[in-house]
Scaffold this motif. Sequence first.
Motif, mmCIF file in Angstrom:
data_model
loop_
_atom_site.group_PDB
_atom_site.id
_atom_site.type_symbol
_atom_site.label_atom_id
_atom_site.label_comp_id
_atom_site.label_asym_id
_atom_site.label_seq_id
_atom_site.Cartn_x
_atom_site.Cartn_y
_atom_site.Cartn_z
ATOM 1 N N SER A 1 36.640 40.648 34.241
ATOM 2 C CA SER A 1 37.880 40.338 34.943
ATOM 3 C C SER A 1 37.567 39.333 36.045
ATOM 4 O O SER A 1 36.464 39.307 36.580
ATOM 5 C CB SER A 1 38.518 41.595 35.536
ATOM 6 N N ALA A 2 38.536 38.512 36.347
ATOM 7 C CA ALA A 2 38.410 37.538 37.438
ATOM 8 C C ALA A 2 39.777 37.342 38.066
ATOM 9 O O ALA A 2 40.777 37.191 37.364
ATOM 10 C CB ALA A 2 37.870 36.211 36.928
ATOM 11 N N THR A 3 39.805 37.365 39.391
ATOM 12 C CA THR A 3 41.035 37.136 40.136
ATOM 13 C C THR A 3 40.752 36.049 41.173
ATOM 14 O O THR A 3 40.318 36.351 42.292
ATOM 15 C CB THR A 3 41.508 38.436 40.821
ATOM 16 N N PRO A 4 40.952 34.783 40.799
ATOM 17 C CA PRO A 4 40.656 33.686 41.724
ATOM 18 C C PRO A 4 41.444 33.759 43.028
ATOM 19 O O PRO A 4 40.957 33.366 44.079
ATOM 20 C CB PRO A 4 41.026 32.433 40.934
ATOM 21 N N ALA A 5 42.657 34.288 42.988
ATOM 22 C CA ALA A 5 43.476 34.357 44.202
ATOM 23 C C ALA A 5 42.853 35.273 45.256
ATOM 24 O O ALA A 5 42.949 35.008 46.455
ATOM 25 C CB ALA A 5 44.880 34.844 43.851
ATOM 26 N N SER A 6 42.186 36.338 44.813
ATOM 27 C CA SER A 6 41.559 37.244 45.773
ATOM 28 C C SER A 6 40.049 37.042 45.870
ATOM 29 O O SER A 6 39.397 37.661 46.702
ATOM 30 C CB SER A 6 41.859 38.695 45.402
ATOM 31 N N GLY A 7 39.485 36.182 45.006
ATOM 32 C CA GLY A 7 38.057 35.894 45.054
ATOM 33 C C GLY A 7 37.176 37.024 44.565
ATOM 34 O O GLY A 7 36.124 37.299 45.128
ATOM 35 N N THR A 8 37.598 37.685 43.488
ATOM 36 C CA THR A 8 36.795 38.773 42.945
ATOM 37 C C THR A 8 36.610 38.602 41.440
ATOM 38 O O THR A 8 37.452 38.010 40.760
ATOM 39 C CB THR A 8 37.444 40.148 43.197
ATOM 40 N N ALA A 9 35.498 39.116 40.939
ATOM 41 C CA ALA A 9 35.228 39.110 39.499
ATOM 42 C C ALA A 9 34.304 40.270 39.177
ATOM 43 O O ALA A 9 33.538 40.726 40.018
ATOM 44 C CB ALA A 9 34.588 37.796 39.082
ATOM 45 N N ARG A 10 34.399 40.734 37.937
ATOM 46 C CA ARG A 10 33.502 41.794 37.451
ATOM 47 C C ARG A 10 32.796 41.250 36.216
ATOM 48 O O ARG A 10 33.430 40.803 35.265
ATOM 49 C CB ARG A 10 34.279 43.059 37.118
ATOM 50 N N LEU A 11 31.453 41.296 36.252
ATOM 51 C CA LEU A 11 30.623 40.751 35.184
ATOM 52 C C LEU A 11 29.857 41.875 34.504
ATOM 53 O O LEU A 11 29.590 42.913 35.107
ATOM 54 C CB LEU A 11 29.628 39.736 35.759
ATOM 55 N N ALA B 1 34.662 32.728 47.661
ATOM 56 C CA ALA B 1 35.700 32.183 48.532
ATOM 57 C C ALA B 1 37.028 32.098 47.795
ATOM 58 O O ALA B 1 37.099 31.627 46.667
ATOM 59 C CB ALA B 1 35.289 30.807 49.030
ATOM 60 N N ALA B 2 38.068 32.576 48.425
ATOM 61 C CA ALA B 2 39.406 32.559 47.821
ATOM 62 C C ALA B 2 40.317 31.689 48.668
ATOM 63 O O ALA B 2 40.114 31.577 49.861
ATOM 64 C CB ALA B 2 39.962 33.974 47.746
ATOM 65 N N PRO B 3 41.301 31.066 48.136
ATOM 66 C CA PRO B 3 41.551 30.978 46.700
ATOM 67 C C PRO B 3 40.597 29.972 46.045
ATOM 68 O O PRO B 3 40.164 29.009 46.663
ATOM 69 C CB PRO B 3 42.993 30.502 46.624
ATOM 70 N N SER B 4 40.290 30.219 44.798
ATOM 71 C CA SER B 4 39.388 29.354 44.055
ATOM 72 C C SER B 4 39.969 29.144 42.667
ATOM 73 O O SER B 4 40.404 30.093 42.036
ATOM 74 C CB SER B 4 38.008 30.002 43.954
ATOM 75 N N ASP B 5 39.980 27.916 42.195
ATOM 76 C CA ASP B 5 40.541 27.679 40.870
ATOM 77 C C ASP B 5 39.487 27.802 39.781
ATOM 78 O O ASP B 5 39.806 27.931 38.615
ATOM 79 C CB ASP B 5 41.238 26.323 40.793
ATOM 80 N N ARG B 6 38.178 27.809 40.149
ATOM 81 C CA ARG B 6 37.143 28.012 39.145
ATOM 82 C C ARG B 6 35.864 28.536 39.789
ATOM 83 O O ARG B 6 35.576 28.302 40.960
ATOM 84 C CB ARG B 6 36.864 26.739 38.363
ATOM 85 N N ARG B 7 35.103 29.244 38.969
ATOM 86 C CA ARG B 7 33.841 29.828 39.401
ATOM 87 C C ARG B 7 32.994 30.012 38.149
ATOM 88 O O ARG B 7 33.507 30.409 37.105
ATOM 89 C CB ARG B 7 34.098 31.172 40.078
ATOM 90 N N PHE B 8 31.705 29.751 38.242
ATOM 91 C CA PHE B 8 30.813 29.833 37.098
ATOM 92 C C PHE B 8 29.606 30.704 37.453
ATOM 93 O O PHE B 8 29.153 30.709 38.588
ATOM 94 C CB PHE B 8 30.344 28.429 36.685
ATOM 95 N N TRP B 9 29.079 31.413 36.452
ATOM 96 C CA TRP B 9 27.912 32.262 36.626
ATOM 97 C C TRP B 9 26.942 32.024 35.497
ATOM 98 O O TRP B 9 27.330 31.632 34.392
ATOM 99 C CB TRP B 9 28.298 33.748 36.625
#
Length: 91
Positions: free
Chosen positions: A25-35, A79-87
């Motif tokens: 899951s990823a929520t760019p508006a809140s700056g959280t993701a679960r990997l 950092a939020a808000p973010s339109d993209r993030r990569f791992w």
Amino acid sequence: YALSFWTEPTPLALAKFPPRLEVLSATPASGTARLHFLAPLGFPFTLGRSPDLTDWSDQSALPAATAIWEDRYVDEQFAAPSDRRFWRLSY
């Protein structure tokens, strides 16, 4: 002599079944993701992060797995808000 499959890291298993990083899951508006990924026994991993695929920061050293195949879940904050993030995973 033979090394125990139960207690030694196995490079063959890692070569044949490299870890796949899943974004559950990823929520760019809140700056959280679960990997999620499966970690084979004995190999430490480093989780890399990037906002643009150019600049990577490898700042999370994850401990080595203690089971033959161990489910790993990582909760990320960015950092939020973010339109993209990569791992990426490296070992």
